[in-house]
Design a protein around this motif. Structure first.
Motif, short mmCIF file in Angstrom:
data_model
loop_
_atom_site.label_atom_id
_atom_site.label_comp_id
_atom_site.label_asym_id
_atom_site.label_seq_id
_atom_site.Cartn_x
_atom_site.Cartn_y
_atom_site.Cartn_z
N GLN A 128 0.83 -1.21 0.00
CA GLN A 128 0.00 0.00 0.00
C GLN A 128 0.86 1.26 0.00
N ALA A 129 1.91 1.28 0.80
CA ALA A 129 2.80 2.44 0.84
C ALA A 129 3.53 2.62 -0.49
N LEU A 130 3.89 1.51 -1.13
CA LEU A 130 4.53 1.57 -2.44
C LEU A 130 3.60 2.23 -3.45
N GLY A 131 2.35 1.76 -3.49
CA GLY A 131 1.37 2.34 -4.42
C GLY A 131 1.10 3.80 -4.13
N SER A 132 1.03 4.14 -2.86
CA SER A 132 0.79 5.53 -2.47
C SER A 132 1.94 6.42 -2.90
N HIS A 133 3.17 5.97 -2.68
CA HIS A 133 4.34 6.76 -3.06
C HIS A 133 4.36 7.04 -4.56
N LEU A 134 4.03 6.04 -5.36
CA LEU A 134 4.07 6.19 -6.81
C LEU A 134 2.74 6.67 -7.40
N ALA A 135 1.73 6.85 -6.54
CA ALA A 135 0.40 7.28 -6.97
C ALA A 135 -0.15 6.33 -8.04
N ILE A 136 -0.02 5.02 -7.76
CA ILE A 136 -0.55 4.00 -8.66
C ILE A 136 -1.71 3.33 -7.94
N ASP A 137 -2.85 3.26 -8.61
CA ASP A 137 -4.04 2.60 -8.09
C ASP A 137 -3.70 1.17 -7.69
N ARG A 138 -4.28 0.71 -6.59
CA ARG A 138 -3.90 -0.61 -6.07
C ARG A 138 -4.22 -1.75 -7.03
N THR A 139 -5.29 -1.62 -7.82
CA THR A 139 -5.62 -2.65 -8.80
C THR A 139 -4.55 -2.70 -9.89
N VAL A 140 -4.15 -1.53 -10.39
CA VAL A 140 -3.10 -1.46 -11.41
C VAL A 140 -1.79 -1.95 -10.82
N LEU A 141 -1.49 -1.55 -9.59
CA LEU A 141 -0.24 -1.97 -8.94
C LEU A 141 -0.16 -3.49 -8.86
N THR A 142 -1.28 -4.14 -8.57
CA THR A 142 -1.29 -5.60 -8.48
C THR A 142 -0.83 -6.23 -9.79
N TYR A 143 -1.35 -5.75 -10.90
CA TYR A 143 -0.95 -6.28 -12.21
C TYR A 143 0.52 -6.01 -12.51
N LEU A 144 0.98 -4.81 -12.16
CA LEU A 144 2.38 -4.47 -12.40
C LEU A 144 3.29 -5.36 -11.55
#
Length: 172
Positions: A68-84
């Protein structure tokens, strides 16, 4: 011929150092476009390209406590972050492990392969950035990088959810 006027059509009102309002947007867009094309070429081979590189770099250099902190830092939606992250895990660049502070959360850690991949591509990114700034002398390049860094942090503080990836994705 325009006589008696201090400013020619090529010289903006206020002198040679002034540009008309709105030109900054065009200038930033051109620099961003130049950066993006060089950056994309430099990270070729990294799963998920630019975003994959940014995730791997953040994991290695900033060590966020959880996904969650990773996604927040990069401003990437958590659903998109999961795929990445799935693409980086599949490539053996990162792994998901239980976060030490909360076993329900996942911490993203770089594998040895991921660290090697990042180091190789960081060299390529550094060369791409140097190429972009090659029209400036070293002092000017350092000044530009410093000023852009300050501006970026000002924008980030004022709009913390703003995604730099989104800006690059929506270039005309």
């Amino acid at each position: 011929m325009m006589t008696g006027m201090s400013d020619s059509p090529q010289t903006p009102p206020g002198g040679a150092d002034r540009t008309p309002p709105g030109d900054l947007g065009w200038q930033l867009g051109m620099v961003l476009r130049g950066y993006q094309s060089r950056f994309e070429a430099a990270v070729e081979g990294v799963p998920s390209g630019i975003r994959g590189f940014q995730i791997l770099s953040t994991v290695v250099h900033r060590d966020p406590p959880n996904q969650q902190a990773l996604g927040s830092h990069l401003a990437i939606d958590r659903t998109v972050l999961t795929y990445l992250l799935d693409s980086l895990v599949e490539a053996g660049a990162v792994e998901r492990v239980p976060a030490p502070t909360d076993r329900r959360a996942r911490k993203i850690e770089a594998t040895e392969h991921g660290r090697v991949l990042l180091a190789q591509h960081e060299e390529r990114v550094a060369a791409a950035e140097a190429d972009l700034l090659s029209g400036l002398d070293d002092s000017e390049a350092r000044t530009v990088a410093s000023l852009i860094g300050r501006l970026a942090m000002d924008v980030h503080r004022a709009q913390p959810g703003t995604s730099p990836c989104e800006a690059m994705d929506h270039l005309p």
